[in-house]
Design an enzyme around this catalytic site. Structure first.
Site, PDB file in Angstrom:
ATOM      1  CB  ALA A  11      -0.934  -0.013   1.206  1.00  8.03           C
ATOM      2  N   GLY A  12       1.792   1.298  -0.979  1.00  8.64           N
ATOM      3  CA  GLY A  12       2.621   2.494  -1.146  1.00  8.64           C
ATOM      4  C   GLY A  12       1.975   3.386  -2.190  1.00  8.64           C
ATOM      5  CE1 TYR A  13       3.403   9.249  -2.279  1.00 14.45           C
ATOM      6  CE2 TYR A  13       5.019   7.738  -1.365  1.00 14.45           C
ATOM      7  CZ  TYR A  13       4.364   8.954  -1.337  1.00 14.45           C
ATOM      8  OH  TYR A  13       4.659   9.861  -0.358  1.00 14.45           O
ATOM      9  CE  LYS A  38       7.140  -4.861   5.380  1.00 18.37           C
ATOM     10  NZ  LYS A  38       8.569  -4.644   5.556  1.00 18.37           N
ATOM     11  CB  VAL A  81       4.330 -10.274   0.553  1.00 17.58           C
ATOM     12  CG1 VAL A  81       4.548 -11.208  -0.633  1.00 17.58           C
ATOM     13  CG2 VAL A  81       3.015  -9.537   0.454  1.00 17.58           C
ATOM     14  CD  GLU A 169      13.932  15.658  -0.623  1.00 15.33           C
ATOM     15  OE1 GLU A 169      13.370  14.638  -0.190  1.00 15.33           O
ATOM     16  OE2 GLU A 169      13.404  16.423  -1.456  1.00 15.33           O
ATOM     17  CG  ASP A 296      10.681   2.596  -5.535  1.00 12.01           C
ATOM     18  OD1 ASP A 296      10.275   3.388  -6.410  1.00 12.01           O
ATOM     19  OD2 ASP A 296      11.128   2.974  -4.426  1.00 12.01           O
ATOM     20  CD  GLN A 314       6.891  13.234 -11.396  1.00 14.41           C
ATOM     21  OE1 GLN A 314       6.556  13.859 -12.362  1.00 14.41           O
ATOM     22  NE2 GLN A 314       8.017  13.492 -10.798  1.00 14.41           N
TER      23      GLN A 314
HETATM   24  P1  FAD Z   1       6.428   2.374  -1.413  1.00 18.57           P
HETATM   25  O1  FAD Z   1       5.762   3.685  -1.456  1.00 18.57           O
HETATM   26  O2  FAD Z   1       7.756   2.268  -0.735  1.00 18.57           O
HETATM   27  O3  FAD Z   1       5.403   1.336  -0.755  1.00 18.57           O
HETATM   28  C1  FAD Z   1       5.692  -0.018  -0.575  1.00 18.57           C
HETATM   29  C2  FAD Z   1       4.682  -0.566   0.415  1.00 18.57           C
HETATM   30  O4  FAD Z   1       4.859  -1.975   0.519  1.00 18.57           O
HETATM   31  C3  FAD Z   1       4.847  -0.014   1.832  1.00 18.57           C
HETATM   32  O5  FAD Z   1       3.583   0.296   2.383  1.00 18.57           O
HETATM   33  C4  FAD Z   1       5.504  -1.152   2.599  1.00 18.57           C
HETATM   34  O6  FAD Z   1       5.198  -1.152   3.987  1.00 18.57           O
HETATM   35  C5  FAD Z   1       4.903  -2.367   1.893  1.00 18.57           C
HETATM   36  N1  FAD Z   1       5.719  -3.575   1.975  1.00 18.57           N
HETATM   37  C6  FAD Z   1       7.042  -3.690   1.720  1.00 18.57           C
HETATM   38  N2  FAD Z   1       7.427  -4.961   1.849  1.00 18.57           N
HETATM   39  C7  FAD Z   1       6.325  -5.675   2.187  1.00 18.57           C
HETATM   40  C8  FAD Z   1       6.074  -7.048   2.429  1.00 18.57           C
HETATM   41  N3  FAD Z   1       7.053  -7.958   2.345  1.00 18.57           N
HETATM   42  N4  FAD Z   1       4.820  -7.428   2.751  1.00 18.57           N
HETATM   43  C9  FAD Z   1       3.791  -6.516   2.837  1.00 18.57           C
HETATM   44  N5  FAD Z   1       3.969  -5.207   2.613  1.00 18.57           N
HETATM   45  C10 FAD Z   1       5.229  -4.782   2.270  1.00 18.57           C
HETATM   46  N6  FAD Z   1       9.836  10.307  -4.979  1.00 18.57           N
HETATM   47  C11 FAD Z   1       9.261  11.378  -5.582  1.00 18.57           C
HETATM   48  O7  FAD Z   1       8.720  11.245  -6.701  1.00 18.57           O
HETATM   49  N7  FAD Z   1       9.239  12.600  -4.972  1.00 18.57           N
HETATM   50  C12 FAD Z   1       9.773  12.818  -3.748  1.00 18.57           C
HETATM   51  O8  FAD Z   1       9.740  13.924  -3.235  1.00 18.57           O
HETATM   52  C13 FAD Z   1      10.384  11.717  -3.088  1.00 18.57           C
HETATM   53  N8  FAD Z   1      10.921  11.878  -1.855  1.00 18.57           N
HETATM   54  C14 FAD Z   1      11.481  10.790  -1.203  1.00 18.57           C
HETATM   55  C15 FAD Z   1      12.019  10.995   0.066  1.00 18.57           C
HETATM   56  C16 FAD Z   1      12.610   9.933   0.728  1.00 18.57           C
HETATM   57  C17 FAD Z   1      13.178  10.149   2.113  1.00 18.57           C
HETATM   58  C18 FAD Z   1      12.668   8.655   0.120  1.00 18.57           C
HETATM   59  C19 FAD Z   1      13.293   7.485   0.839  1.00 18.57           C
HETATM   60  C20 FAD Z   1      12.130   8.442  -1.142  1.00 18.57           C
HETATM   61  C21 FAD Z   1      11.535   9.523  -1.830  1.00 18.57           C
HETATM   62  N9  FAD Z   1      10.983   9.370  -3.109  1.00 18.57           N
HETATM   63  C22 FAD Z   1      10.399  10.450  -3.745  1.00 18.57           C
HETATM   64  C23 FAD Z   1      10.948   8.050  -3.768  1.00 18.57           C
HETATM   65  C24 FAD Z   1       9.565   7.439  -3.528  1.00 18.57           C
HETATM   66  O9  FAD Z   1       9.231   7.498  -2.168  1.00 18.57           O
HETATM   67  C25 FAD Z   1       9.470   5.983  -4.012  1.00 18.57           C
HETATM   68  O10 FAD Z   1       9.878   5.921  -5.358  1.00 18.57           O
HETATM   69  C26 FAD Z   1       8.019   5.492  -3.868  1.00 18.57           C
HETATM   70  O11 FAD Z   1       7.664   5.440  -2.502  1.00 18.57           O
HETATM   71  C27 FAD Z   1       7.835   4.129  -4.516  1.00 18.57           C
HETATM   72  O12 FAD Z   1       6.493   3.762  -4.403  1.00 18.57           O
HETATM   73  P2  FAD Z   1       6.096   2.211  -4.288  1.00 18.57           P
HETATM   74  O13 FAD Z   1       4.611   2.175  -4.313  1.00 18.57           O
HETATM   75  O14 FAD Z   1       6.847   1.418  -5.272  1.00 18.57           O
HETATM   76  O15 FAD Z   1       6.639   1.770  -2.861  1.00 18.57           O
HETATM   77  P1  NAD Z   2      20.036   7.775  -5.619  1.00 22.27           P
HETATM   78  O1  NAD Z   2      20.438   6.527  -6.288  1.00 22.27           O
HETATM   79  O2  NAD Z   2      19.297   8.791  -6.388  1.00 22.27           O
HETATM   80  O3  NAD Z   2      21.314   8.494  -4.996  1.00 22.27           O
HETATM   81  C1  NAD Z   2      22.272   7.780  -4.265  1.00 22.27           C
HETATM   82  C2  NAD Z   2      23.590   8.532  -4.277  1.00 22.27           C
HETATM   83  O4  NAD Z   2      24.522   7.801  -3.480  1.00 22.27           O
HETATM   84  C3  NAD Z   2      24.190   8.632  -5.672  1.00 22.27           C
HETATM   85  O5  NAD Z   2      24.475   9.988  -5.942  1.00 22.27           O
HETATM   86  C4  NAD Z   2      25.451   7.772  -5.609  1.00 22.27           C
HETATM   87  O6  NAD Z   2      26.513   8.290  -6.380  1.00 22.27           O
HETATM   88  C5  NAD Z   2      25.779   7.813  -4.126  1.00 22.27           C
HETATM   89  N1  NAD Z   2      26.552   6.650  -3.673  1.00 22.27           N
HETATM   90  C6  NAD Z   2      26.420   5.354  -4.062  1.00 22.27           C
HETATM   91  N2  NAD Z   2      27.297   4.569  -3.394  1.00 22.27           N
HETATM   92  C7  NAD Z   2      27.985   5.387  -2.556  1.00 22.27           C
HETATM   93  C8  NAD Z   2      29.005   5.157  -1.610  1.00 22.27           C
HETATM   94  N3  NAD Z   2      29.511   3.934  -1.377  1.00 22.27           N
HETATM   95  N4  NAD Z   2      29.494   6.225  -0.926  1.00 22.27           N
HETATM   96  C9  NAD Z   2      28.989   7.476  -1.139  1.00 22.27           C
HETATM   97  N5  NAD Z   2      28.024   7.736  -2.045  1.00 22.27           N
HETATM   98  C10 NAD Z   2      27.519   6.715  -2.731  1.00 22.27           C
HETATM   99  O7  NAD Z   2      19.213   7.295  -4.316  1.00 22.27           O
HETATM  100  P2  NAD Z   2      18.225   8.125  -3.385  1.00 22.27           P
HETATM  101  O8  NAD Z   2      18.719   9.494  -3.147  1.00 22.27           O
HETATM  102  O9  NAD Z   2      17.950   7.246  -2.227  1.00 22.27           O
HETATM  103  O10 NAD Z   2      16.906   8.212  -4.267  1.00 22.27           O
HETATM  104  C11 NAD Z   2      16.201   7.024  -4.633  1.00 22.27           C
HETATM  105  C12 NAD Z   2      15.101   7.386  -5.591  1.00 22.27           C
HETATM  106  O11 NAD Z   2      14.125   8.164  -4.915  1.00 22.27           O
HETATM  107  C13 NAD Z   2      15.595   8.209  -6.762  1.00 22.27           C
HETATM  108  O12 NAD Z   2      14.914   7.815  -7.910  1.00 22.27           O
HETATM  109  C14 NAD Z   2      15.200   9.613  -6.398  1.00 22.27           C
HETATM  110  O13 NAD Z   2      14.910  10.404  -7.552  1.00 22.27           O
HETATM  111  C15 NAD Z   2      13.936   9.395  -5.587  1.00 22.27           C
HETATM  112  N6  NAD Z   2      13.790  10.483  -4.608  1.00 22.27           N
HETATM  113  C16 NAD Z   2      13.225  11.636  -5.061  1.00 22.27           C
HETATM  114  C17 NAD Z   2      13.095  12.699  -4.197  1.00 22.27           C
HETATM  115  C18 NAD Z   2      12.482  13.980  -4.706  1.00 22.27           C
HETATM  116  O14 NAD Z   2      11.980  13.997  -5.829  1.00 22.27           O
HETATM  117  N7  NAD Z   2      12.469  15.039  -3.939  1.00 22.27           N
HETATM  118  C19 NAD Z   2      13.549  12.594  -2.879  1.00 22.27           C
HETATM  119  C20 NAD Z   2      14.141  11.397  -2.458  1.00 22.27           C
HETATM  120  C21 NAD Z   2      14.263  10.347  -3.338  1.00 22.27           C
END
Ligand code: FAD
Ligand code: NAD
Length: 398
Positions: A11-13, A38, A81, A169, A296, A314
């Site tokens: 139940a993610g995005y 979960k 799962v 961030e 993802d 997104q």
């Molecule tokens: P998720 O949103 O991660 O959801 C997965 C779901 O599956 C969760 O509810 C989890 O609890 C559940 N789950 C996992 N394993 C199991 C299991 N074995 N059994 C049952 N349930 C399970 N992206 C953007 O576009 N813009 C942003 O600003 C942005 N900011 C971010 C900031 C941070 C700190 C991080 C870490 C990521 C960010 N991202 C952003 C990336 C974005 O959050 C992910 O790409 C997005 O959440 C993926 O969506 P999803 O539905 O694949 O998985």
């Molecule tokens: P990322 O893969 O985008 O960035 C990871 C960074 O870690 C890279 O720049 C890489 O060069 C560095 N790295 C890798 N191995 C390393 C090491 N051993 N030592 C030091 N640096 C190392 O991962 P993320 O930042 O977790 O983002 C994951 C996804 O989530 C991306 O697709 C990102 O666009 C998305 N996200 C988006 C937002 C937003 O839109 N505001 C915010 C958070 C995450």
């Protein structure tokens, strides 16, 4: 005739978008729609750096699933799962088995470890509600402990691995929190060290150079030490070791150096690259017409740039909506045809703390407060979409 059983994992995005689309498009009893997750809540991963740094309440970064789904149309199972058995069309959960006719996998990501020793044991590397809560408590504990053991200055050193979106961030948010922590625990700000370590030669690789320059200056003005062009090669109880041999003694290491698809994918023997399944234009897993992978866990190639689309909320959301629409059509015998998935990248905004951000919306570059407002608007839009004005007012930051 038995009605088809559609099971959505996660139940993610992606998963929530799929469920909300299905419940809107389908009448009750047209299909059995089952959502498995979960936790009993959906969390906003995109906000997690804030509760993790202690600048936003964790409760505002989640919503109870039962408050956003229509229980007359969707059955929710809270369970974990473990594995998917495609041959038997069965999902193995921790407490039972569930059969499916159509399956949507949206289980999100896990940290990419690159085989780095000590990473899983000694770093904070998960981004979920519980990990955010734990990290916030840990940071406060470091400050409190330092007051009793002032010779251990490493307690006040924080290393954030990776200067991609997540790392930047989080470190920006933490930098904004440090003055309040110093005040609360009577600690001299000069003793607190924040390192952002990045293997690449710049922060936020992928952004335009002038935006990277802006972000770099903003981080430095907040007191973040940037170590660029050197990867971390080892993590231990003492801190980290860089590829050039330099050691940084630190009480806290936060891993934000990339993600891979959920390990359930590999465990279930789907062909995958870093835990992500390369899906076809209908988001189908190779070889299965009834198994779809979104968010993802899915790998979709951007044909223009010849590389995979990044794993983002997104795109996950758009995939969820697309699969919801296609499934509604499929269970009605393809009445409305199937649409190929094509992501629309509306823009990207990276927050640089409470009052600063950078972003690209179309070709327009944004910095500072306008970028902060756009970021908030993205959050408000999402909350409105899943829970209307009420949820937006309850959980949004204003
Ligand atoms: P998720 O949103 O991660 O959801 C997965 C779901 O599956 C969760 O509810 C989890 O609890 C559940 N789950 C996992 N394993 C199991 C299991 N074995 N059994 C049952 N349930 C399970 N992206 C953007 O576009 N813009 C942003 O600003 C942005 N900011 C971010 C900031 C941070 C700190 C991080 C870490 C990521 C960010 N991202 C952003 C990336 C974005 O959050 C992910 O790409 C997005 O959440 C993926 O969506 P999803 O539905 O694949 O998985
Ligand atoms: P990322 O893969 O985008 O960035 C990871 C960074 O870690 C890279 O720049 C890489 O060069 C560095 N790295 C890798 N191995 C390393 C090491 N051993 N030592 C030091 N640096 C190392 O991962 P993320 O930042 O977790 O983002 C994951 C996804 O989530 C991306 O697709 C990102 O666009 C998305 N996200 C988006 C937002 C937003 O839109 N505001 C915010 C958070 C995450």
């Amino acid at each position: 005739m038995p009605i088809p059983k559609i099971v959505i994992l996660g139940a993610g995005y992606g998963g929530i978008a799929a469920v909300l689309t299905l419940q809107k498009k389908m009448k009750a009893r047209e299909a059995d729609i089952i959502l498995i997750n979960k936790n009993e809540y959906h969390y906003f991963t995109t906000k997690l750096h804030e509760p993790a740094a202690g600048t936003f309440p964790h409760n505002k970064a989640r919503v109870d699933i039962k408050n956003i789904i229509n229980s007359k149309k969707v059955k929710f199972i809270q369970d974990t799962v473990l594995e998917i058995r495609t041959r038997e069309r069965t999902i193995i959960l921790k407490s039972k088995k569930v059969a499916y006719d159509y399956l949507v996998i949206g289980l999100g990501s896990e940290p990419e470890t690159f085989g780095i020793p000590g990473l899983m044991k000694y770093t904070f590397n998960r981004w979920n509600i519980n990990s955010a809560r734990q990290l916030k408590e840990h940071i406060e504990y470091q400050f409190a402990t330092y007051r009793n053991e002032p010779e251990r200055t490493e307690l006040l050193t924080f290393v954030v691995a990776g200067a991609g979106f997540t790392g930047i961030e989080f470190v920006s948010e933490l930098a904004d929190r440090v003055p309040a922590l110093c005040k609360e625990y009577d600690v001299d700000r000069e003793l607190v060290r924040l390192f952002s370590v990045e293997a690449n030669s710049s922060v936020l690789p992928g952004f335009e150079p002038d935006l990277v320059k802006y972000a770099t200056a903003a981080l430095q003005s907040k007191g973040v030490d940037l170590i660029l062009g050197i990867p971390i090669k080892e993590c231990s109880k003492e801190g980290v070791v860089l590829a050039n041999g330099k050691k940084i003694k630190a009480g806290t290491v936060v891993w934000a150096a990339g993600v891979r698809g959920n390990s359930v994918i590999e465990r279930s023997r789907f062909p995958s690259v870093r835990g992500r399944v390369e899906v076809d234009k209908y988001l189908c897993a190779p070889g299965y017409e009834n198994v779809f992978v979104i968010g993802d866990c899915a790998l979709v190639i951007d044909r223009e740039k010849r590389r995979p689309y990044p794993p983002t909320a997104q795109i996950a959301e758009q995939m969820g909506k697309a699969i919801g629409e296609n499934l509604a059509s499929m269970v009605r015998g393809n009445k409305y045809g199937k649409k190929a998935f094509r992501p629309v990248i509306r823009g990207t905004v990276a927050s640089l703390g409470r009052q600063d951000a950078i972003g690209m919306i179309g070709r327009r570059k944004l910095t500072g407060y306008p970028a902060v407002i756009v970021k908030r608007f993205i959050d408000w839009r999402y909350l409105f979409m899943i829970g209307g004005v009420k949820l937006m007012l309850k959980k949004g930051s204003f």
